[in-house]
Design an enzyme around this catalytic site. Structure first.
Site, PDB file in Angstrom:
ATOM      1  NE  ARG A  57      -2.946   0.313   3.264  1.00 15.46           N
ATOM      2  CZ  ARG A  57      -2.448   0.840   4.391  1.00 15.46           C
ATOM      3  NH1 ARG A  57      -2.155   2.123   4.446  1.00 15.46           N
ATOM      4  NH2 ARG A  57      -2.267   0.098   5.465  1.00 15.46           N
ATOM      5  CE1 TYR A 110     -14.253   8.655 -17.796  1.00  9.45           C
ATOM      6  CE2 TYR A 110     -14.235   8.760 -15.404  1.00  9.45           C
ATOM      7  CZ  TYR A 110     -14.374   8.037 -16.567  1.00  9.45           C
ATOM      8  OH  TYR A 110     -14.643   6.703 -16.509  1.00  9.45           O
ATOM      9  CG  ASP A 182      -7.853  13.643 -16.868  1.00  5.73           C
ATOM     10  OD1 ASP A 182      -7.105  12.999 -17.635  1.00  5.73           O
ATOM     11  OD2 ASP A 182      -8.885  13.151 -16.346  1.00  5.73           O
ATOM     12  CE  LYS A 207     -10.322   5.188 -19.727  1.00  6.39           C
ATOM     13  NZ  LYS A 207     -10.688   6.486 -19.220  1.00  6.39           N
TER      14      LYS A 207
HETATM   15  C1  LIG Z   1     -11.244   6.984 -18.001  1.00  5.84           C
HETATM   16  C2  LIG Z   1     -10.947   8.382 -17.567  1.00  5.84           C
HETATM   17  C3  LIG Z   1     -10.809   8.719 -16.206  1.00  5.84           C
HETATM   18  C4  LIG Z   1     -11.030   7.702 -15.113  1.00  5.84           C
HETATM   19  O1  LIG Z   1     -10.093   6.688 -15.171  1.00  5.84           O
HETATM   20  P1  LIG Z   1     -10.346   5.212 -14.550  1.00  5.84           P
HETATM   21  O2  LIG Z   1      -9.066   4.548 -14.825  1.00  5.84           O
HETATM   22  O3  LIG Z   1     -11.518   4.643 -15.263  1.00  5.84           O
HETATM   23  O4  LIG Z   1     -10.633   5.429 -13.107  1.00  5.84           O
HETATM   24  C5  LIG Z   1     -10.474  10.011 -15.880  1.00  5.84           C
HETATM   25  N1  LIG Z   1     -10.311  10.953 -16.830  1.00  5.84           N
HETATM   26  C6  LIG Z   1     -10.456  10.681 -18.141  1.00  5.84           C
HETATM   27  C7  LIG Z   1     -10.263  11.770 -19.124  1.00  5.84           C
HETATM   28  C8  LIG Z   1     -10.781   9.394 -18.553  1.00  5.84           C
HETATM   29  O5  LIG Z   1     -10.928   9.131 -19.852  1.00  5.84           O
END
Ligand SMILES: *Cc1c(COP(=O)(O)O)cnc(C)c1O
Length: 393
Positions: A57, A110, A182, A207
């Site tokens: 952790r 998101y 982000d 992603k």
């Molecule tokens: C998918 C996504 C998230 C969240 O990510 P997870 O891995 O599903 O928790 C946050 N921001 C963007 C732009 C995303 O495409």
């Protein structure tokens, strides 16, 4: 690593100094806990922030390798790995704000990020202002004496709207306001927010970074002092990436530059081709001159990524037929992996709204979001062509 290697080299060698043992490929450190030779060594492990091999952790050698590579790509001092993109975003924000602070976020984020800012933070006494991301004057006007943080995301769903990262950083920096970007939709190969002045870069590594639609993970990139603050919150909230998924993410990262290069090329060619199809009403892709913010896209991005949004002539039914007729793109959420994926955005609301209600709610019933994978561009064109023909029958 002192040598400024290029991205293709960094993804293979930025973690080289962390190698242990003779194996060429990094081992999976499938252990929750780690031993020390003696009491002094144990005390040092326990008291070193972000120690990579004390208790998983707190950190894991696999996390450390992933972090070394992504920090190199984003150009930040360090990085922290989490169990999901939302784990990265929520842990970062909760580490940096407290009751009485004010934060600024975009009207489009998101969806779970929007929930964090609009529903969670106000419950803990944090004031939140929401602005339109294209409007830099709105960011400036929203700043208050107690503004602590500005959250941005670019490009953003559904129509790949952009935020001017350098302009937001220029507003925030002189006032001591932290900025978080982000960078999931761009990837560090296409956009470097930190080089444009953003303090903290977050990713859903689910992603592009993982790139195979097989894991969820997140990364936070920033300076060491901030990373230590975020890590303390991380050990409390516990959004910890499993050693197996860290290993899969490491494996995915090794091919990130070649995947992004191909995806950029395929998506640009496909977006231009889709725009010429008679059944297509409009296409949104930042790399096309028709994108309303193409000039900004050219200025702050070096490539434009996998996601293409387009609207078909007609309503919900024709769009639904089109998506169902696609053979290569799988009907599933997410983006940035090796397989092409497609989403009929309005399908989530189809049970409860008709076309007119969707339009008034800003959910165009004819909107398609397509994430380009590594299939050959001509095969993707042929597949879309046959699906358009089927949909218009
Ligand atoms: C998918 C996504 C998230 C969240 O990510 P997870 O891995 O599903 O928790 C946050 N921001 C963007 C732009 C995303 O495409």
């Amino acid at each position: 690593m002192p040598t400024p290697y290029r991205d293709e080299t960094q993804v293979l060698h930025a973690d080289a100094e962390l190698s242990a043992g003779p194996s060429v490929v990094a081992p999976i450190h499938y252990s929750a806990t780690f031993t020390a030779a003696d009491a002094e060594a144990f005390a040092e492990m326990a008291n070193t922030p972000r120690h990579p091999a004390f208790y998983t952790r707190y950190g894991n050698p696999g996390h450390e390798r992933v972090a070394a590579i992504v920090a190199e790509l984003e150009g930040t001092e360090t990085a922290l790995v989490t169990a999901s993109g939302m784990g990265a975003i929520s842990t970062t924000v909760l580490a940096l704000v407290q009751a009485g602070d004010h934060v600024i976020a975009q009207s489009r984020h998101y969806m779970s990020t929007t929930k964090l800012f609009e529903e969670v933070l106000p419950r803990f006494g944090v004031e939140v202002s929401i602005v339109e991301q294209e409007d830099i004057a709105a960011f400036a006007a929203a700043i208050r004496p107690n503004t602590r943080l500005i959250m941005v995301e670019t490009p953003v769903n559904p129509t790949l709207t952009l935020t001017d990262l350098a302009a937001v950083a220029a507003l925030a920096k002189p006032r001591g306001i932290l900025t978080i970007a982000d960078n999931t939709f761009a990837s560090p190969l296409n956009q470097r927010p930190h080089a444009l002045g953003i303090d903290i870069v977050v990713h859903s590594a689910t992603k592009y970074l993982g790139g195979h639609h097989d894991l969820t993970a997140g990364v936070v990139c920033c300076d060491r002092a901030t990373a230590e603050r975020i890590w303390k919150m991380h050990t409390t909230l516990g959004a910890v990436l499993s050693p197996m998924d860290a290993w899969l993410l490491l494996r995915g990262l090794r091919t990130l530059p070649v995947r992004i290069e191909r995806i950029n090329a395929t998506a640009l060619a496909l977006a231009g081709w889709i725009a010429q199809q008679p059944l297509v009403e409009q296409v949104w892709y930042p790399g096309l001159p028709s994108h309303p913010q193409h000039a900004l896209a050219t200025r702050q991005m070096t490539g434009h990524g996998a996601v293409i949004a387009f609207a078909l002539r007609g309503g919900y039914a024709i769009t639904s037929r089109f998506v169902a007729a696609l053979r290569l793109a799988t009907h599933a959420v997410s983006l940035g992996g090796v397989e092409s994926l497609v989403v009929h955005t309005a399908a989530m609301w189809a049970g409860t709204m008709n076309d007119a209600q969707m339009i008034s709610a800003g959910i165009a019933p004819n909107l398609v979001r397509y994430s380009v994978g590594l299939e050959h561009v001509e095969d993707l064109k042929a597949d879309i062509a046959q699906a358009l023909a089927t949909a218009s029958q």
